[in-house]
Each structure stands twice: as structure tokens, then as C-alpha cells.
Design an enzyme around this catalytic site. Structure first.
Site, PDB file in Angstrom:
ATOM      1  CD  GLN A 103      35.914  41.913  31.898  1.00  0.00           C
ATOM      2  OE1 GLN A 103      34.649  42.650  31.662  1.00  0.00           O
ATOM      3  NE2 GLN A 103      36.118  41.169  31.887  1.00  0.00           N
ATOM      4  CG  HIS A 121      41.586  41.778  32.269  1.00  0.00           C
ATOM      5  ND1 HIS A 121      40.165  41.621  31.824  1.00  0.00           N
ATOM      6  CD2 HIS A 121      41.158  40.691  32.815  1.00  0.00           C
ATOM      7  CE1 HIS A 121      39.869  40.285  30.890  1.00  0.00           C
ATOM      8  NE2 HIS A 121      40.388  40.118  32.329  1.00  0.00           N
ATOM      9  CB  CYS A 129      63.043  43.798  35.976  1.00  0.00           C
ATOM     10  SG  CYS A 129      64.588  42.643  34.673  1.00  0.00           S
ATOM     11  CB  CYS A 153      69.180  42.947  36.172  1.00  0.00           C
ATOM     12  SG  CYS A 153      67.905  42.438  35.282  1.00  0.00           S
ATOM     13  CB  THR A 191      30.999  44.057  30.518  1.00  0.00           C
ATOM     14  OG1 THR A 191      30.502  42.771  30.155  1.00  0.00           O
ATOM     15  CG2 THR A 191      30.291  43.930  31.674  1.00  0.00           C
TER      16      THR A 191
END
Ligand code: ZN
Length: 242
Positions: A103, A121, A129, A153, A191
């Protein structure tokens, strides 16, 4: 060696498809703070709680404030892999471990040498971009001021990190679930299993060798076949390979 450690060593010796599932505790041992556990600290410096700043709607509304928080709190680029990261990479090289499911977004498993890592994650090291899709490294985020923009851009660059309100990458999730289903030993570390999707993932494991390593008690301790209330680095550091 304690009885528990001997058992873990034996299980690892007998396994060839280990999956390690890790949470924030794996990274805190490298000095990366778990922002969820120190909420109050951030409230002194920011007008919003971290969960709000790290949400997709906040990113779209106020990318400048998002990046102020993100650069200060989420980019811990000096952190180094710890004993747990290194041992897991060794286990993979030795043909014992199938994959790491994490995670965490710091990329430390890859830095330690792990090849098959499912980053549920995302990762701060991948950025893109929003206009043309051009990829950027994390240095671009670190070294720019305000909102980082694409040099081709002019679009806003967004980290490939799953924000609140965003869904997990379905390919990554499927691969992680498949590895867990096929695992002959599932080790869960760092966790409390309170955060989505951690608790749900365990249900895909049908084996009888579920190991939990966490400093504090978790609601799943009674479901596990072996429990360590200790640091992951300390426990995995004792394991011998080969
Ligand atoms: Zn672009």
C-alpha cells in the site's frame, strides 16, 4: 530463536510461492511517517486535513496547495530500504517469494531489488502529464515550484498515486489477488488491516499459513496462524535463506 520464529523459518523453507502484503509500518521503519497517525501535526500547518488535501476533488480544485503538502510530506526521497525490504528481495531472488503487494507509494521495495511488486496505491516515482500523457520522474515534481507543468503541452503533471475518491488500478488489483490466491504462505506486515482494501485481500487466501507481523494488536490476530507483535525488520531479519 523463539518457537514462533522457528515455525516461520520452517514455513518459509517449505514455501515457493510466498506473498508479502505490507502496509505503512514497512515504510515507517525507513523513517517515512504514516500521515494517518499524525493527523494533528499537519493540522497546525495546513488549513485542511490530509485526507482532504490528498483527494482527487481537492487536487482538481487547488493543485497548488496539494503540491505544497505533497512536496513537504509525501516525498521522502532520502529514505532507504530497511531490513524488511532487503530480506523480501532476497527471498524473491531465492525463488521463495512470488510477489510483494504494498500500500506504500515510496518505491522502496523496487529500490531494494524486488522485481514483482504490486503497488496498490501507485508510486511517487511515476508521474504523468494530464494533457498529453508524457511521463515524468519524481525529480521533476521535487525541483519545480508551485504546480508542475508539462514542457511539451503545458498540462498539469499528476503523480501516479491513488488519491482519495479515485479507484485502484484494476490490473494491479487483479494480479495481486491472483498471487494471493495462489500463495502457499501469506505474510502480512505493518498494517492494522483497518484500511481498505487490506482486510478484503486476506479473504482471497485459502491456505493455512497466514502470518501477521504488526507492532500492535489487529482485529485479525485470531484469524492468523502465526502472530508477531514486533517490527517487521526485526522478525524478517532473523530469517535465514538457503
Ligand atoms: Zn503534456
Amino acid at each position: 530463536m523463539t518457537k514462533e520464529l522457528e515455525k516461520l523459518q520452517q514455513w518459509i523453507d517449505e514455501s515457493s510461492r510466498i506473498v508479502f502484503f505490507g502496509g505503512a509500518g514497512v515504510s515507517t521503519e525507513s523513517g517515512i511517517p504514516d500521515f494517518r497517525s499524525v493527523d494533528g501535526l499537519y493540522n497546525q500547518q495546513y488549513d485542511y486535513p490530509p485526507e482532504e488535501i490528498l483527494s482527487r476533488s481537492f487536487f482538481d480544485r487547488d493543485p497548488e496547495e496539494f503540491y505544497r503538502f505533497y512536496r513537504n510530506k509525501m516525498l521522502c526521497l532520502d529514505a532507504k530500504p530497511n531490513t524488511a525490504h532487503k530480506k523480501l528481495a532476497e527471498l524473491e531472488r531465492a525463488g521463495k517469494l512470488r510477489s510483494v503487494v504494498t500500500q506504500n507509494i515510496d518505491g522502496l521495495h523496487s529500490f531494494a531489488g524486488s522485481m514483482r511488486v504490486w503497488e496498490l496505491h501507485g508510486s511517487v516515482h511515476r508521474n504523468q502529464c494530464m494533457g498529453c500523457g508524457r511521463p515524468y520522474g519524481v525529480e521533476r515534481i521535487r525541483d519545480s515550484a508551485g504546480v508542475p507543468r508539462c514542457s511539451v503541452c503545458g498540462g498539469i503533471i499528476k503523480p501516479d498515486v491513488v488519491l482519495y475518491e479515485e479507484s485502484l488500478d484494476s490490473y494491479v488489483m487483479e494480479q495481486a489477488l491472483r498471487d494471493i490466491q495462489n500463495a502457499d504462505l501469506l505474510i502480512i506486515g505493518g498494517t492494522s488491516l483497518a484500511v481498505y482494501p487490506a482486510a478484503g485481500l486476506i479473504r482471497y487466501y485459502g491456505g493455512e499459513r497466514l502470518v501477521l507481523i504488526n507492532k500492535s494488536v489487529t482485529p485479525y490476530d485470531s484469524h492468523a496462524d502465526l502472530v508477531f507483535h514486533d517490527s517487521i525488520g526485526t522478525v524478517l531479519g532473523e530469517i535465514k535463506i538457503g
